[in-house]
Design a protein around this motif. Structure first.
Motif, mmCIF file in Angstrom:
data_model
loop_
_atom_site.group_PDB
_atom_site.id
_atom_site.type_symbol
_atom_site.label_atom_id
_atom_site.label_comp_id
_atom_site.label_asym_id
_atom_site.label_seq_id
_atom_site.Cartn_x
_atom_site.Cartn_y
_atom_site.Cartn_z
ATOM 1 N N UNK A 184 0.843 -1.194 0.000
ATOM 2 C CA UNK A 184 0.000 0.000 0.000
ATOM 3 C C UNK A 184 0.881 1.247 0.000
ATOM 4 N N UNK A 185 0.734 2.053 -1.044
ATOM 5 C CA UNK A 185 1.533 3.269 -1.198
ATOM 6 C C UNK A 185 0.620 4.469 -1.012
ATOM 7 N N UNK A 186 0.990 5.363 -0.112
ATOM 8 C CA UNK A 186 0.193 6.559 0.149
ATOM 9 C C UNK A 186 0.833 7.757 -0.538
ATOM 10 N N UNK A 187 0.026 8.487 -1.334
ATOM 11 C CA UNK A 187 0.525 9.660 -2.035
ATOM 12 C C UNK A 187 0.106 10.953 -1.347
ATOM 13 N N UNK A 188 -0.361 10.851 -0.116
ATOM 14 C CA UNK A 188 -0.759 12.040 0.636
ATOM 15 C C UNK A 188 -0.090 12.018 1.998
ATOM 16 N N UNK A 189 0.152 13.196 2.538
ATOM 17 C CA UNK A 189 0.728 13.279 3.871
ATOM 18 C C UNK A 189 -0.341 12.950 4.905
ATOM 19 N N UNK A 190 0.082 12.680 6.122
ATOM 20 C CA UNK A 190 -0.865 12.313 7.174
ATOM 21 C C UNK A 190 -1.752 13.499 7.531
ATOM 22 N N UNK A 191 -2.905 13.187 8.095
ATOM 23 C CA UNK A 191 -3.839 14.231 8.480
ATOM 24 C C UNK A 191 -3.266 15.184 9.510
ATOM 25 N N UNK A 192 -2.436 14.669 10.416
ATOM 26 C CA UNK A 192 -1.856 15.529 11.453
ATOM 27 C C UNK A 192 -0.960 16.590 10.839
ATOM 28 N N UNK A 193 -0.190 16.221 9.800
ATOM 29 C CA UNK A 193 0.688 17.188 9.134
ATOM 30 C C UNK A 193 -0.134 18.249 8.411
ATOM 31 N N UNK A 194 -1.242 17.821 7.781
ATOM 32 C CA UNK A 194 -2.097 18.764 7.073
ATOM 33 C C UNK A 194 -2.760 19.748 8.030
ATOM 34 N N UNK A 195 -3.268 19.245 9.148
ATOM 35 C CA UNK A 195 -3.927 20.115 10.110
ATOM 36 C C UNK A 195 -2.936 21.068 10.775
ATOM 37 N N UNK A 196 -1.709 20.613 10.977
ATOM 38 C CA UNK A 196 -0.666 21.483 11.549
ATOM 39 C C UNK A 196 -0.363 22.629 10.589
ATOM 40 N N UNK A 197 -0.375 22.335 9.303
ATOM 41 C CA UNK A 197 -0.139 23.372 8.293
ATOM 42 C C UNK A 197 -1.227 24.432 8.330
ATOM 43 N N UNK A 198 -2.498 23.987 8.434
ATOM 44 C CA UNK A 198 -3.621 24.929 8.511
ATOM 45 C C UNK A 198 -3.527 25.767 9.779
ATOM 46 N N UNK A 199 -3.188 25.130 10.892
ATOM 47 C CA UNK A 199 -3.064 25.855 12.160
ATOM 48 C C UNK A 199 -1.948 26.891 12.092
ATOM 49 N N UNK A 200 -0.864 26.576 11.404
ATOM 50 C CA UNK A 200 0.244 27.530 11.255
ATOM 51 C C UNK A 200 -0.205 28.756 10.470
ATOM 52 N N UNK A 201 -1.089 28.545 9.473
ATOM 53 C CA UNK A 201 -1.618 29.673 8.701
ATOM 54 C C UNK A 201 -2.476 30.574 9.592
ATOM 55 N N UNK A 202 -3.289 29.960 10.455
ATOM 56 C CA UNK A 202 -4.131 30.727 11.376
ATOM 57 C C UNK A 202 -3.262 31.539 12.333
ATOM 58 N N UNK A 203 -2.210 30.915 12.842
ATOM 59 C CA UNK A 203 -1.298 31.593 13.765
ATOM 60 C C UNK A 203 -0.594 32.762 13.074
ATOM 61 N N UNK A 204 -0.224 32.565 11.808
ATOM 62 C CA UNK A 204 0.479 33.616 11.065
ATOM 63 C C UNK A 204 -0.368 34.883 10.940
ATOM 64 N N UNK A 205 -1.695 34.716 10.845
ATOM 65 C CA UNK A 205 -2.594 35.859 10.749
ATOM 66 C C UNK A 205 -3.080 36.335 12.124
ATOM 67 N N UNK A 206 -2.600 35.669 13.164
ATOM 68 C CA UNK A 206 -2.940 36.027 14.539
ATOM 69 C C UNK A 206 -4.440 35.935 14.808
ATOM 70 N N UNK A 207 -5.099 34.973 14.137
ATOM 71 C CA UNK A 207 -6.510 34.741 14.389
ATOM 72 C C UNK A 207 -6.668 33.866 15.633
ATOM 73 N N UNK A 208 -7.686 34.138 16.412
ATOM 74 C CA UNK A 208 -7.912 33.399 17.651
ATOM 75 C C UNK A 208 -9.131 32.485 17.591
#
Length: 221
Positions: free
Chosen positions: A151-175
């Protein structure tokens, strides 16, 4: 003040799909995926009514056509099957593709539930068939390579994806954020939302509200 931030499960851009799939087809060809009569049969299991499914189908057709026009080693033959994102339907389609169409590789599966059930069915066959999934689990299970070595996965794990989204929220200083997402009908978003909530908390933010869109809307996109 609440910032409304549209959060959708990250997807590869359609224009990037053909190039990535061409690379994949070349690798399969070089490594000799049991080509018969100068051709390699590829089984593609997708949700034909979803936006991502339509993008995948178009991308694979473009990639196969480009590969066939430039390859001297053989041709690719695509066999599409519609799963409707139903894991049982996906597993049944995989069984039919292997037995009836004699495919040498199976690609697609937009959800992790589909991917693992297809992998379980493929594992019951004596011949080794690579299963290439565009989905990944929210958290990578232990011993995943031992249980499904093909089984070969061509997508990153969900935790990595959600961390990326959270980093974007932090960058804009949204609470506070509003999460808008499409219901997949199988509860697959629950684990991702938990991971997103945890990642947001690490950055001092939180989910203020959930807006769930019915899955039927995707068929009109």
């Amino acid at each position: 003040m609440s910032s409304h931030f549209y959060v959708n499960k990250p997807k590869k851009l359609c224009l990037r799909f053909p190039l990535n799939i061409i690379y994949l087809f070349i690798i399969l060809s070089i490594n000799g995926v049991a080509a018969q009569n100068g051709s390699t049969k590829v089984g593609a299991i997708i949700d034909v009514n979803s936006r991502i499914g339509k993008e995948l189908k178009a991308a694979m057709e473009i990639a196969a056509e480009d590969f066939n026009n430039h390859s001297d080693s053989g041709k690719l033959i695509l066999h599409f099957r519609d799963s409707g994102r139903n894991p049982l339907v996906a597993a049944s389609a995989a069984e039919e593709l292997i037995k009836e169409q004699k495919v040498q590789v199976i690609i697609g599966m937009e959800t992790w539930q589909e991917a693992v059930l297809v992998a379980d069915h493929v594992g019951n066959h004596s011949q080794v068939i690579p299963v290439i999934s565009f989905a990944a689990p929210p958290i990578t299970p232990p011993l995943i390579q031992r249980r499904w070595p093909f089984l070969i996965r061509m997508a990153s794990s969900g935790s990595a994806q959600m961390k990326c989204i959270a980093d974007m929220v932090t960058a804009y200083n949204w609470k506070r954020v509003v999460v808008i997402y499409e219901d997949d009908g199988y509860g697959g978003d629950v684990g991702l939302l938990a991971l997103l909530s945890e990642a947001l908390q690490d950055g001092g933010a939180k989910i203020e509200h959930h807006l769930v869109l019915p899955r039927v809307l995707s068929s009109h996109v």
